[in-house]
Design a protein around this motif. Structure first.
Motif, PDB file in Angstrom:
ATOM      1  N   ALA A  72       0.838  -1.195   0.000  1.00 49.99           N
ATOM      2  CA  ALA A  72       0.000   0.000   0.000  1.00 49.99           C
ATOM      3  C   ALA A  72       0.877   1.250   0.000  1.00 49.99           C
ATOM      4  O   ALA A  72       1.972   1.250   0.535  1.00 49.99           O
ATOM      5  CB  ALA A  72      -0.898  -0.001   1.223  1.00 49.99           C
ATOM      6  N   LYS A  73       0.342   2.275  -0.603  1.00 48.75           N
ATOM      7  CA  LYS A  73       1.044   3.551  -0.579  1.00 48.75           C
ATOM      8  C   LYS A  73       0.667   4.257   0.718  1.00 48.75           C
ATOM      9  O   LYS A  73      -0.384   4.873   0.827  1.00 48.75           O
ATOM     10  CB  LYS A  73       0.658   4.395  -1.784  1.00 48.75           C
ATOM     11  N   CYS A  74       1.509   4.129   1.678  1.00 49.66           N
ATOM     12  CA  CYS A  74       1.242   4.701   2.998  1.00 49.66           C
ATOM     13  C   CYS A  74       2.028   5.983   3.167  1.00 49.66           C
ATOM     14  O   CYS A  74       3.235   5.963   3.366  1.00 49.66           O
ATOM     15  CB  CYS A  74       1.610   3.715   4.103  1.00 49.66           C
ATOM     16  N   SER A  75       1.349   7.064   3.054  1.00 46.33           N
ATOM     17  CA  SER A  75       1.984   8.342   3.325  1.00 46.33           C
ATOM     18  C   SER A  75       0.942   9.242   3.968  1.00 46.33           C
ATOM     19  O   SER A  75      -0.262   9.080   3.794  1.00 46.33           O
ATOM     20  CB  SER A  75       2.529   8.983   2.054  1.00 46.33           C
ATOM     21  N   PHE A  76       1.419  10.185   4.725  1.00 50.19           N
ATOM     22  CA  PHE A  76       0.511  11.096   5.399  1.00 50.19           C
ATOM     23  C   PHE A  76      -0.246  11.949   4.389  1.00 50.19           C
ATOM     24  O   PHE A  76      -1.436  12.211   4.560  1.00 50.19           O
ATOM     25  CB  PHE A  76       1.294  11.975   6.380  1.00 50.19           C
ATOM     26  N   GLN A  77       0.424  12.342   3.322  1.00 51.66           N
ATOM     27  CA  GLN A  77      -0.226  13.155   2.297  1.00 51.66           C
ATOM     28  C   GLN A  77      -1.349  12.373   1.629  1.00 51.66           C
ATOM     29  O   GLN A  77      -2.425  12.911   1.396  1.00 51.66           O
ATOM     30  CB  GLN A  77       0.802  13.610   1.248  1.00 51.66           C
ATOM     31  N   ASN A  78      -1.117  11.104   1.330  1.00 51.24           N
ATOM     32  CA  ASN A  78      -2.148  10.262   0.734  1.00 51.24           C
ATOM     33  C   ASN A  78      -3.315  10.091   1.697  1.00 51.24           C
ATOM     34  O   ASN A  78      -4.474  10.084   1.298  1.00 51.24           O
ATOM     35  CB  ASN A  78      -1.552   8.912   0.356  1.00 51.24           C
ATOM     36  N   PHE A  79      -3.041   9.965   2.987  1.00 52.43           N
ATOM     37  CA  PHE A  79      -4.084   9.831   3.992  1.00 52.43           C
ATOM     38  C   PHE A  79      -4.945  11.087   4.049  1.00 52.43           C
ATOM     39  O   PHE A  79      -6.176  11.009   4.108  1.00 52.43           O
ATOM     40  CB  PHE A  79      -3.445   9.557   5.360  1.00 52.43           C
ATOM     41  N   ILE A  80      -4.310  12.240   4.019  1.00 48.82           N
ATOM     42  CA  ILE A  80      -5.045  13.505   4.086  1.00 48.82           C
ATOM     43  C   ILE A  80      -5.897  13.688   2.837  1.00 48.82           C
ATOM     44  O   ILE A  80      -7.051  14.126   2.922  1.00 48.82           O
ATOM     45  CB  ILE A  80      -4.063  14.689   4.253  1.00 48.82           C
ATOM     46  N   GLU A  81      -5.374  13.362   1.673  1.00 48.10           N
ATOM     47  CA  GLU A  81      -6.112  13.570   0.432  1.00 48.10           C
ATOM     48  C   GLU A  81      -7.324  12.658   0.318  1.00 48.10           C
ATOM     49  O   GLU A  81      -8.337  13.044  -0.258  1.00 48.10           O
ATOM     50  CB  GLU A  81      -5.182  13.343  -0.760  1.00 48.10           C
ATOM     51  N   ASN A  82      -7.240  11.452   0.853  1.00 47.08           N
ATOM     52  CA  ASN A  82      -8.332  10.490   0.705  1.00 47.08           C
ATOM     53  C   ASN A  82      -9.268  10.418   1.904  1.00 47.08           C
ATOM     54  O   ASN A  82     -10.203   9.637   1.902  1.00 47.08           O
ATOM     55  CB  ASN A  82      -7.756   9.088   0.442  1.00 47.08           C
ATOM     56  N   ASN A  83      -9.036  11.217   2.904  1.00 45.36           N
ATOM     57  CA  ASN A  83      -9.862  11.201   4.104  1.00 45.36           C
ATOM     58  C   ASN A  83     -10.930  12.278   4.005  1.00 45.36           C
ATOM     59  O   ASN A  83     -10.617  13.459   3.860  1.00 45.36           O
ATOM     60  CB  ASN A  83      -8.986  11.412   5.339  1.00 45.36           C
ATOM     61  N   PRO A  84     -12.213  11.923   4.104  1.00 40.29           N
ATOM     62  CA  PRO A  84     -13.268  12.931   3.947  1.00 40.29           C
ATOM     63  C   PRO A  84     -13.371  13.882   5.140  1.00 40.29           C
ATOM     64  O   PRO A  84     -14.056  14.904   5.046  1.00 40.29           O
ATOM     65  CB  PRO A  84     -14.532  12.093   3.808  1.00 40.29           C
ATOM     66  N   TYR A  85     -12.721  13.606   6.251  1.00 41.04           N
ATOM     67  CA  TYR A  85     -12.844  14.437   7.432  1.00 41.04           C
ATOM     68  C   TYR A  85     -11.850  15.582   7.469  1.00 41.04           C
ATOM     69  O   TYR A  85     -11.899  16.429   8.341  1.00 41.04           O
ATOM     70  CB  TYR A  85     -12.694  13.586   8.698  1.00 41.04           C
ATOM     71  N   PHE A  86     -10.929  15.632   6.531  1.00 35.81           N
ATOM     72  CA  PHE A  86      -9.959  16.714   6.492  1.00 35.81           C
ATOM     73  C   PHE A  86     -10.238  17.612   5.333  1.00 35.81           C
ATOM     74  O   PHE A  86     -10.593  17.282   4.284  1.00 35.81           O
ATOM     75  CB  PHE A  86      -8.525  16.188   6.386  1.00 35.81           C
TER      76      PHE A  86
END
Length: 66
Positions: free
Chosen positions: A52-66
């Motif tokens: 998986a592409k685990c990066s904080f930037q990827n998490f922020i971009e794909n998270n609807p709560y941010f």
């Protein structure tokens, strides 16, 4: 080259994990069968999972709560 290395590495790790299980517990009984089944399923999961592409930037971009 990376795929071949990955397949060989996972196979060697699987063999290295199965050998102590056979040596110390023996091959008779339900505990051996249960532990071997769990171990082999875990090794197959590692073999079939895509990294998986685990990066904080990827998490922020794909998270609807941010």
């Amino acid at each position: 080259m990376r795929k071949i290395f990955s397949v060989v590495f996972i196979a060697l790790i699987t063999i290295a994990l199965v050998y102590p299980r056979i040596h110390y517990t023996g091959m008779g009984g339900l505990s051996f069968a249960f532990a071997l089944n769990f171990l082999l399923m875990a090794c197959v999961l590692v073999f079939t999972e895509k990294p998986a592409k685990c990066s904080f930037q990827n998490f922020i971009e794909n998270n609807p709560y941010f």
